[in-house]
Motif scaffolding. Structure first.
Motif, PDB file in Angstrom:
ATOM      1  N   VAL A   1       0.830  -1.201   0.000  1.00 21.69           N
ATOM      2  CA  VAL A   1       0.000   0.000   0.000  1.00 21.69           C
ATOM      3  C   VAL A   1       0.868   1.256   0.000  1.00 21.69           C
ATOM      4  N   SER A   2       1.924   1.260   0.802  1.00 20.95           N
ATOM      5  CA  SER A   2       2.824   2.414   0.854  1.00 20.95           C
ATOM      6  C   SER A   2       3.503   2.641  -0.496  1.00 20.95           C
ATOM      7  N   MET A   3       3.907   1.553  -1.149  1.00 19.09           N
ATOM      8  CA  MET A   3       4.558   1.666  -2.458  1.00 19.09           C
ATOM      9  C   MET A   3       3.595   2.184  -3.514  1.00 19.09           C
ATOM     10  N   VAL A   4       2.357   1.707  -3.467  1.00 15.67           N
ATOM     11  CA  VAL A   4       1.357   2.152  -4.451  1.00 15.67           C
ATOM     12  C   VAL A   4       1.073   3.641  -4.284  1.00 15.67           C
ATOM     13  N   VAL A   5       0.841   4.073  -3.042  1.00 14.85           N
ATOM     14  CA  VAL A   5       0.542   5.486  -2.790  1.00 14.85           C
ATOM     15  C   VAL A   5       1.756   6.345  -3.128  1.00 14.85           C
ATOM     16  N   GLY A   6       2.945   5.928  -2.664  1.00 16.37           N
ATOM     17  CA  GLY A   6       4.158   6.692  -2.955  1.00 16.37           C
ATOM     18  C   GLY A   6       4.465   6.731  -4.437  1.00 16.37           C
ATOM     19  N   GLY A   7       4.311   5.597  -5.121  1.00 16.36           N
ATOM     20  CA  GLY A   7       4.559   5.561  -6.556  1.00 16.36           C
ATOM     21  C   GLY A   7       3.608   6.454  -7.334  1.00 16.36           C
ATOM     22  N   ALA A   8       2.330   6.437  -6.939  1.00 17.47           N
ATOM     23  CA  ALA A   8       1.352   7.295  -7.608  1.00 17.47           C
ATOM     24  C   ALA A   8       1.700   8.768  -7.420  1.00 17.47           C
ATOM     25  N   TYR A   9       2.133   9.112  -6.214  1.00 18.78           N
ATOM     26  CA  TYR A   9       2.502  10.509  -5.953  1.00 18.78           C
ATOM     27  C   TYR A   9       3.685  10.931  -6.831  1.00 18.78           C
ATOM     28  N   VAL A  10       4.698  10.066  -6.932  1.00 21.76           N
ATOM     29  CA  VAL A  10       5.877  10.393  -7.746  1.00 21.76           C
ATOM     30  C   VAL A  10       5.492  10.541  -9.211  1.00 21.76           C
ATOM     31  N   LEU A  11       4.644   9.653  -9.697  1.00 23.24           N
ATOM     32  CA  LEU A  11       4.231   9.719 -11.097  1.00 23.24           C
ATOM     33  C   LEU A  11       3.499  11.014 -11.411  1.00 23.24           C
ATOM     34  N   PHE A  12       2.581  11.406 -10.529  1.00 21.88           N
ATOM     35  CA  PHE A  12       1.826  12.632 -10.772  1.00 21.88           C
ATOM     36  C   PHE A  12       2.687  13.866 -10.560  1.00 21.88           C
TER      37      PHE A  12
END
Length: 442
Positions: free
Chosen positions: A247-258
């Motif tokens: 969950v942390s990776m998904v949220v963090g990854g989404a933030y970096v992408l955006f």
């Protein structure tokens, strides 16, 4: 034989009284946490009076169960201090009259949830949440059948909203009701079990009809994690740690992408802006106001006053173009309300909650209940990435989070006091009553 009959009769009366009490409390919480009055009656004095009456009923219930409230307050000291900080923020609030007005319902609903967490067992709490899901599903389908506006309003004409003011409100509620009813299905038998299965199906239907994409994605993640956890409950600790990391990776990854604009080409192909429905620019221009009063915040509910100069300035930004009423992010809202100190207290409460969860995995007989609790807590945190229900005074998700995390804190404290023997997750009452409640309706 007579003594056995009397014992069974007494037990059945206790079960009936317990279930009636749960049904009463969850009905009041439903009426406060949903937009039932506003949808059915419409805005006005009747709706306002109905909400005040429900808050009054909660006060009566809290007073009648004061020892349970005290148990909850003592067991979850960080949460108690967090609410206390919101209360004393009246002293430095930018709009003290607004803070005072909002605090009334926040304190009542939060204390009611802490009372519930201090009063019932974890198993019984899941039955109560299943009853809450029953109310939401039945009332939503009833509103959809009888009130055209409940089936959609512009610009989402075909998106159901049920007994909530927005399709995302129904979507978020349905996601959690699906989990609550599934948990109640797990711990009941007979007709009650069948009823909660139907409630789960109804919740899934409402979730799809709400067209709330965020809630649907979160539901897939949460329900999927729940099934995996239950299927591999022997490895619950590994599962929970993996769940948190993913969950942390998904949220963090989404933030970096955006944030890096790496997703721009994808959104260009579909003709949309990569702003998360305007959330990214709103977060960006709100953050300087967070920093302005970083330590203690602006006071509870004191920032998003429509007539304040700060909100007017935000609305004039070319990236916004409307008067915002909140930030759509739990972290930002917590900082605006109570600053870094409040955030630290909330994080401390989360650490206590997860500590109780991981310790609870040691008890094989009730491990499945702890797995469900873990999924609900993580789901609450996920929802607060793009919405905000932390310190939300009339929110079903906040009240359930408080009740569940308080219950886990009570369990954790009991475990510390009883290191030499397994800790029961039941209330302090006869052992035979708990299974009977689980089988109610069979």
């Amino acid at each position: 034989m007579t003594e056995r009959y009397l014992s069974l009769s007494t037990m059945r009366r206790a079960v009936t009284h317990e279930i009636a009490g749960l049904a009463y409390v969850m009905a009041v919480i439903f009426l406060i946490g949903s937009d039932f009055f506003n949808i059915v009656v419409g805005p006005g004095p009747v709706t306002a009076g109905g909400r005040m009456a429900m808050l009054g009923l909660l006060v009566v219930w809290i007073v009648r169960n004061l020892p349970s409230l005290v148990r909850g307050l003592v067991s979850a000291p960080e949460l108690t201090a967090f609410i206390g900080l919101a209360m004393i923020s009246l002293l430095w609030s930018a709009y003290p009259e607004v803070t005072l007005d909002k605090l009334y319902s926040l304190v009542i609903t939060t204390f009611a949830a802490m009372t519930l967490g201090g009063k019932v067992s974890l198993r019984t709490l899941f039955i109560a949440l299943g009853i809450l899901a029953l109310y939401v599903v039945v009332a939503s389908f009833g509103a959809i059948a009888a009130i055209p506006e409940a089936r959609g309003i512009p610009p989402w004409d075909n998106a159901w909203r049920g007994v909530f003011n927005h399709k995302n409100g129904l979507g978020g509620a349905s996601m959690f009701m699906l989990i609550y009813s599934s948990a109640a299905f797990m711990v009941t038998t007979g007709r009650a079990r069948t009823m909660f299965l139907l409630v789960a199906i109804g919740s899934a239907t409402l979730l799809l009809a709400s067209q709330s994409r965020t809630s649907q994605i979160l539901a897939l993640l949460s329900v999927g994690a729940l099934f995996i956890g239950l299927a591999h409950r022997r490895w619950a600790t590994v599962w929970a740690m993996s769940h948190l990391v993913i969950v942390s990776m998904v949220v963090g990854g989404a933030y970096v992408l955006f944030a890096s604009r790496a997703v721009d080409p994808v959104f260009d192909l579909i003709g949309r802006e990569p702003t998360l429905s305007g959330r990214l620019p709103l977060w960006a221009i709100t953050w300087p106001h967070v920093v302005d009063r970083l330590w203690l915040g602006h006071g509870y509910s004191a920032f998003w006053v429509p007539t304040s100069q700060s909100v007017i300035d935000l609305s004039r930004s070319p990236t916004i173009g409307y008067i915002p009423w909140y930030s759509h992010n739990g972290l930002i809202e917590t900082l605006l309300n109570t600053g870094v100190i409040g955030l630290a207290l909330f994080v401390g409460h989360l650490l206590r909650t997860f500590s109780a969860i991981f310790n609870g995995f040691r008890i094989r007989e009730t491990r499945h209940l702890i797995i469900v609790a873990h999924v609900i807590i993580v789901g609450f945190l996920l929802l607060n990435v793009t919405e905000s229900s932390v310190l939300s005074r009339e929110s079903l998700t906040w009240m359930v989070f408080v009740a569940l995390s308080t219950k886990l804190a009570v369990i954790g404290n009991a475990a510390k006091r009883s290191l030499r023997r397994p800790v029961s997750l039941t209330m302090r009452r006869p052992e035979s009553v708990e299974p009977a409640i689980a089988q109610a309706g069979s």
